[in-house]
Scaffold this active site. Structure first.
Site, PDB file in Angstrom:
ATOM      1  N   GLU A 127     -26.467 -13.091  91.456  1.00  0.00           N
ATOM      2  CA  GLU A 127     -26.173 -11.970  90.562  1.00  0.00           C
ATOM      3  C   GLU A 127     -27.143 -11.968  89.375  1.00  0.00           C
ATOM      4  O   GLU A 127     -27.536 -13.020  88.868  1.00  0.00           O
ATOM      5  CB  GLU A 127     -24.724 -12.046  90.071  1.00  0.00           C
ATOM      6  CG  GLU A 127     -23.738 -11.754  91.191  1.00  0.00           C
ATOM      7  CD  GLU A 127     -22.289 -11.702  90.726  1.00  0.00           C
ATOM      8  OE1 GLU A 127     -21.510 -10.982  91.371  1.00  0.00           O
ATOM      9  OE2 GLU A 127     -21.938 -12.379  89.743  1.00  0.00           O
ATOM     10  N   CYS A 147     -24.327 -23.462  91.680  1.00  0.00           N
ATOM     11  CA  CYS A 147     -24.657 -24.301  90.520  1.00  0.00           C
ATOM     12  C   CYS A 147     -24.317 -25.754  90.817  1.00  0.00           C
ATOM     13  O   CYS A 147     -23.301 -26.054  91.451  1.00  0.00           O
ATOM     14  CB  CYS A 147     -23.881 -23.835  89.289  1.00  0.00           C
ATOM     15  SG  CYS A 147     -24.402 -24.637  87.754  1.00  0.00           S
ATOM     16  N   CYS A 154     -16.570 -22.097  83.223  1.00  0.00           N
ATOM     17  CA  CYS A 154     -17.565 -21.190  83.805  1.00  0.00           C
ATOM     18  C   CYS A 154     -17.217 -20.873  85.258  1.00  0.00           C
ATOM     19  O   CYS A 154     -17.009 -21.794  86.070  1.00  0.00           O
ATOM     20  CB  CYS A 154     -18.953 -21.827  83.721  1.00  0.00           C
ATOM     21  SG  CYS A 154     -20.267 -20.804  84.425  1.00  0.00           S
ATOM     22  N   GLY A 212     -26.681 -21.002  87.818  1.00  0.00           N
ATOM     23  CA  GLY A 212     -27.501 -22.193  87.974  1.00  0.00           C
ATOM     24  C   GLY A 212     -27.923 -22.842  86.673  1.00  0.00           C
ATOM     25  O   GLY A 212     -27.805 -22.266  85.589  1.00  0.00           O
ATOM     26  N   GLU A 213     -28.418 -24.062  86.781  1.00  0.00           N
ATOM     27  CA  GLU A 213     -28.974 -24.835  85.665  1.00  0.00           C
ATOM     28  C   GLU A 213     -30.497 -24.771  85.772  1.00  0.00           C
ATOM     29  O   GLU A 213     -31.094 -25.394  86.649  1.00  0.00           O
ATOM     30  CB  GLU A 213     -28.471 -26.273  85.725  1.00  0.00           C
ATOM     31  CG  GLU A 213     -29.211 -27.268  84.844  1.00  0.00           C
ATOM     32  CD  GLU A 213     -29.309 -26.856  83.378  1.00  0.00           C
ATOM     33  OE1 GLU A 213     -30.460 -26.675  82.911  1.00  0.00           O
ATOM     34  OE2 GLU A 213     -28.261 -26.731  82.723  1.00  0.00           O
ATOM     35  N   SER A 244     -31.728 -21.440  78.880  1.00  0.00           N
ATOM     36  CA  SER A 244     -30.534 -22.157  78.438  1.00  0.00           C
ATOM     37  C   SER A 244     -30.276 -23.355  79.347  1.00  0.00           C
ATOM     38  O   SER A 244     -30.375 -23.257  80.572  1.00  0.00           O
ATOM     39  CB  SER A 244     -29.320 -21.217  78.485  1.00  0.00           C
ATOM     40  OG  SER A 244     -28.137 -21.923  78.148  1.00  0.00           O
ATOM     41  N   SER A 266     -26.290 -25.019  75.801  1.00  0.00           N
ATOM     42  CA  SER A 266     -24.901 -24.686  76.100  1.00  0.00           C
ATOM     43  C   SER A 266     -24.036 -25.859  75.615  1.00  0.00           C
ATOM     44  O   SER A 266     -23.793 -26.804  76.353  1.00  0.00           O
ATOM     45  CB  SER A 266     -24.768 -24.474  77.617  1.00  0.00           C
ATOM     46  OG  SER A 266     -23.523 -23.938  77.963  1.00  0.00           O
ATOM     47  N   LEU A 267     -23.593 -25.802  74.362  1.00  0.00           N
ATOM     48  CA  LEU A 267     -22.995 -26.960  73.690  1.00  0.00           C
ATOM     49  C   LEU A 267     -21.475 -27.015  73.866  1.00  0.00           C
ATOM     50  O   LEU A 267     -20.955 -27.918  74.507  1.00  0.00           O
ATOM     51  CB  LEU A 267     -23.364 -26.937  72.206  1.00  0.00           C
ATOM     52  CG  LEU A 267     -22.923 -28.143  71.378  1.00  0.00           C
ATOM     53  CD1 LEU A 267     -23.564 -29.429  71.880  1.00  0.00           C
ATOM     54  CD2 LEU A 267     -23.235 -27.925  69.899  1.00  0.00           C
ATOM     55  N   HIS A 268     -20.751 -26.125  73.192  1.00  0.00           N
ATOM     56  CA  HIS A 268     -19.327 -25.864  73.411  1.00  0.00           C
ATOM     57  C   HIS A 268     -18.354 -26.927  72.916  1.00  0.00           C
ATOM     58  O   HIS A 268     -17.139 -26.701  72.963  1.00  0.00           O
ATOM     59  CB  HIS A 268     -19.043 -25.574  74.892  1.00  0.00           C
ATOM     60  CG  HIS A 268     -19.983 -24.594  75.494  1.00  0.00           C
ATOM     61  ND1 HIS A 268     -20.162 -23.329  74.968  1.00  0.00           N
ATOM     62  CD2 HIS A 268     -20.828 -24.696  76.558  1.00  0.00           C
ATOM     63  CE1 HIS A 268     -21.068 -22.680  75.696  1.00  0.00           C
ATOM     64  NE2 HIS A 268     -21.491 -23.498  76.650  1.00  0.00           N
ATOM     65  N   ASN A 343     -14.725 -15.456  78.040  1.00  0.00           N
ATOM     66  CA  ASN A 343     -14.551 -14.345  78.971  1.00  0.00           C
ATOM     67  C   ASN A 343     -13.747 -14.835  80.172  1.00  0.00           C
ATOM     68  O   ASN A 343     -14.238 -15.656  80.946  1.00  0.00           O
ATOM     69  CB  ASN A 343     -15.920 -13.820  79.425  1.00  0.00           C
ATOM     70  CG  ASN A 343     -16.727 -13.280  78.265  1.00  0.00           C
ATOM     71  OD1 ASN A 343     -16.291 -12.371  77.570  1.00  0.00           O
ATOM     72  ND2 ASN A 343     -17.902 -13.851  78.034  1.00  0.00           N
TER      73      ASN A 343
END
Length: 408
Positions: A127, A147, A154, A212-213, A244, A266-268, A343
């Site tokens: 996508e 991924c 996610c 994906g990474e 990212s 991408s910390l979070h 989301n």
């Protein structure tokens, strides 16, 4: 929400015998998305003399990636003989658009099927999302099918890893977007293109934040950025390209040195115990190691700040104490923080933080001297927002395998 099915039949149906035979046969490779070196190799394979390769590759790069040519006949400054030789050996095919979904806010999501590689492969699906904004348009591209990581917030992380995309497949996502938006230099919009009406919704920025990474596909990402940033081709400058990572620390320096791209993390979470759950790669490369890699990232400066992405999860990582710890972690770094309202997706175990909580968190970070915009959710109604991407790729059913084997 609008959904356009752009295939001729149900993409989940078993292939007909004719389709199975076609899938089993090796297809002519496409030139779309190739680097200049790749174009030179293709030209050499059809007999172009070595002394002409650089010039001819530049011509092809211009037609493919600046003008968006979809037919060799359009290449008016390429000899008829060479056009014929190229047409016999190669195509200018793009990935197949399986479906296009258009959000109420103008965001577009394409489900793309890559060309079949032959036996038992009908083509991997990924996508790609286009996000229109005032004065700019951002394309969120994928770098893998599925991924490797299993980030718990996610949707893509719930999908099995299939393979890395090639550089050409990454670039082809940009080409498809420009096809659909009528966004090519010097040309009219192609028939069926969904042309923006405000004059500003074109692809100006690229973010590697899709499926994906990216740092697990770094060689392909590097080569794709080379094509995307080529000033005589797609022409999207490296400062408008952001990659990212969830924290693949050993590859971060290479990313900076070899691509010159902007970095996003991408910390979070600000504690290892929580980040181990939200972003499991943290077990290999904990926060202290990640922060050190950020401090030594090539090219990072106040003019090229590192973006830290922080998804806001209700009751999980959104307290004032965690906001203050985030400020402490980033001390001395040229950084900005994107606060991302969570989301939701079907079966997700989290809820989005309340708006008052997000604003309080943002205010603490802002008063410490860091830009902390709250990212407006885009494309939620078509599952195109951050963390919602998940392609429809599945293992082939037994009857599909049997159809292919029968055709062979």
């Amino acid at each position: 929400m609008t959904t356009l099915d752009l295939t001729r039949r149900n993409p989940d149906a078993a292939p007909t015998a004719a389709e199975a035979a076609q899938a089993a046969a090796p297809a002519a490779p496409s030139l779309v998305g190739l680097t200049r070196a790749g174009l030179s190799a293709a030209l050499a394979s059809v007999g172009v003399p070595e002394r002409q390769l650089k010039m001819r590759a530049a011509q092809l790069n211009h037609w493919l990636h600046n003008r968006g040519a979809s037919d060799f006949g359009a290449m008016t400054n390429v000899s008829k003989d060479l056009r014929g030789a190229l047409a016999q050996a190669f195509t200018l095919a793009r990935p197949e658009i399986v479906s296009e979904q258009i959000s109420v806010d103008g965001t577009r999501k394409w489900l793309l099927r890559m060309p079949s590689t032959g036996r038992h492969d009908r083509g991997a699906e990924i996508e790609t999302v286009y996000i229109p904004e005032e004065g700019r348009g951002t394309l969120c591209v994928s770098s893998q099918v599925g991924c490797t990581l299993t980030c718990s917030f996610c949707h893509t992380g719930t999908q099995r890893m299939v393979r890395n995309l090639t550089a050409a497949e990454i670039v082809a996502q940009v080409v498809v977007a420009r096809d659909r938006l009528g966004d090519w230099s010097g040309g009219a919009a192609p028939e069926g293109a969904s042309v923006p009406t405000d004059g500003g919704r074109f692809v100006t920025n690229i973010v590697f934040m899709g499926m994906g990474e990216p740092l697990y596909a770094l060689d392909e990402v590097r080569d794709a950025i080379e094509v995307i940033a080529d000033g005589e081709g797609l022409g999207i400058g490296r400062r408008r390209i952001t990659v990212s990572t969830s924290g693949v620390v050993p590859q971060m320096r290479r990313l900076g040195e070899e691509t010159g791209a902007q970095l996003a993390i991408s910390l979070h979470a600000v504690r290892d115990d929580l980040r181990d759950v939200l972003v499991p790669i943290n077990k290999k490369h904990p926060i202290a190691e990640l922060m050190e890699a950020c401090r030594t990232y090539p090219g990072a400066s106040n003019a090229r700040r590192i973006t830290f992405e922080y998804v806001m999860l209700k009751g999980i990582n959104d307290s004032p104490a965690e906001a203050r710890e985030l400020v402490r972690l980033l001390a001395g770094l040229p950084a900005k923080i994107n606060l991302i309202p969570f989301n939701p997706w079907p079966g997700s175990p989290y809820e989005c933080s309340d708006w008052d909580t997000i604003e309080r968190f943002s205010e603490i970070v802002f008063r410490a001297g860091y830009a902390s915009p709250v990212r407006t959710p885009r494309g939620r109604d078509i599952y195109a927002a951050c963390g919602q991407l998940k392609s429809e790729t599945k293992r082939m059913r037994a009857k599909e395998r049997m159809a292919l084997e029968a055709a062979e």
